[in-house]
Design a protein around this motif. Sequence first.
Motif, PDB file in Angstrom:
ATOM      1  N   ASP A   1      36.505  44.556  33.684  1.00  0.00           N
ATOM      2  CA  ASP A   1      37.901  44.599  34.110  1.00  0.00           C
ATOM      3  C   ASP A   1      38.100  43.909  35.449  1.00  0.00           C
ATOM      4  OD1 ASP A   1      39.192  45.939  31.968  1.00  0.00           O
ATOM      5  OD2 ASP A   1      38.240  47.801  32.586  1.00  0.00           O
ATOM      6  N   PHE A   2      37.092  43.948  36.315  1.00  0.00           N
ATOM      7  CA  PHE A   2      37.195  43.295  37.625  1.00  0.00           C
ATOM      8  C   PHE A   2      37.556  41.825  37.465  1.00  0.00           C
ATOM      9  CE2 PHE A   2      35.509  40.956  41.229  1.00  0.00           C
ATOM     10  CZ  PHE A   2      35.866  41.731  42.319  1.00  0.00           C
ATOM     11  N   GLY A   3      36.872  41.139  36.568  1.00  0.00           N
ATOM     12  CA  GLY A   3      37.069  39.707  36.395  1.00  0.00           C
ATOM     13  C   GLY A   3      38.373  39.325  35.737  1.00  0.00           C
ATOM     14  N   ARG A   4      39.119  40.287  35.228  1.00  0.00           N
ATOM     15  CA  ARG A   4      40.420  39.988  34.632  1.00  0.00           C
ATOM     16  C   ARG A   4      41.487  39.744  35.697  1.00  0.00           C
ATOM     17  NH1 ARG A   4      39.713  41.500  29.204  1.00  0.00           N
ATOM     18  NH2 ARG A   4      37.937  42.934  28.956  1.00  0.00           N
ATOM     19  N   THR A   5      41.227  40.217  36.911  1.00  0.00           N
ATOM     20  CA  THR A   5      42.180  40.058  38.016  1.00  0.00           C
ATOM     21  C   THR A   5      41.597  39.241  39.157  1.00  0.00           C
ATOM     22  OG1 THR A   5      43.293  42.144  37.528  1.00  0.00           O
ATOM     23  CG2 THR A   5      43.525  41.293  39.763  1.00  0.00           C
ATOM     24  N   PHE A   6      40.371  39.570  39.564  1.00  0.00           N
ATOM     25  CA  PHE A   6      39.757  38.938  40.729  1.00  0.00           C
ATOM     26  C   PHE A   6      39.086  37.616  40.339  1.00  0.00           C
ATOM     27  CE2 PHE A   6      39.855  43.462  41.646  1.00  0.00           C
ATOM     28  CZ  PHE A   6      40.207  43.531  42.979  1.00  0.00           C
TER      29      PHE A   6
END
Length: 312
Positions: free
Chosen positions: A94-99
């Motif tokens: 999920d981190f890589g979906r925004t950051f």
Amino acid sequence: MNNIVFIVNEHAGNGRGKKIWMKWKEAITFPYTFVLTERSGHATEIARGYATSSKDELLIIAVGGDGTVHEIIVGVTGYNHVRVGVISAGSGNDFGRTFSVFKTTEQLNKYVHSNYESVKMDLALLTIGHDSYPVVNNAGFGFDAKVAYSVNHSTWKKRLNTVGLGKLTYIIYLIKELFTFKRFSFTLHTEDKMVTYDDVWFIVVCNQPYFGGGMKISPLSKPNDQLIEMTVVYKLARWKLLFIFSTVFFGKHTKYKEVIQFQAKNYTISMHDKVYGHVDGEFSCITEENHSYIFTVISKAWNLAKHIEKGV
């Protein structure tokens, strides 16, 4: 850039971390150090050790899932000379979906060899009595926390992971809790009022939009706006909860009257029941009746290594 450290969780994503690291390290064109994590919490110890041992500019690159990223950010929070880069290697990511994350070795090599950038990011903080829990993505109480706890402590997860079907464990426990979960109540304290919510399925406080492997639970959340968002799902029939979950991946759940959202710098809630809690998908506590749980924002708490292909 000097002082580049990779912190690698080979077990992330059921061994995906090791596969990705073995591939990437062959294409890296700059000097580096790497350390393999050995246990839960180890990435925090490693990151903090490097952050405190040198005052020179430092780039720490996580190779792992959201849990590994969480641990590293916790370890370097407050150290302005440290940047955190991420190579996503987990199951949910999920981190890589925004950051901004490094998706190719070309991106990473270009970042290191050229005019690299960083951007300061917020961190949320959950305070329970004398204990504090840093929150990178999201934290909350209720249905989702109970499902996550059950999945993480299930022997079925390990069995299904061996054949690449680990995500089925989540579906199994989601359906189970759909029929057995006991809803709860809490009181939200703000500067000018108190509001009690009954028949609650879950509360989630977010620093970025995604949780649970791609569900866009909090569409308005931005990780560097000095605000955190609270989503409450309540007074909802069991069958309708399952339907709403299917809309969360597209951020369409917010149109239902049983889903309410707030935006603020801090929240104080009093729980009236014993409920499971989580921080970034990991078990945090079982709440105590009439105890206070405080969420706040730590502004500009850590530095994200940002390549030019992605904005945040």
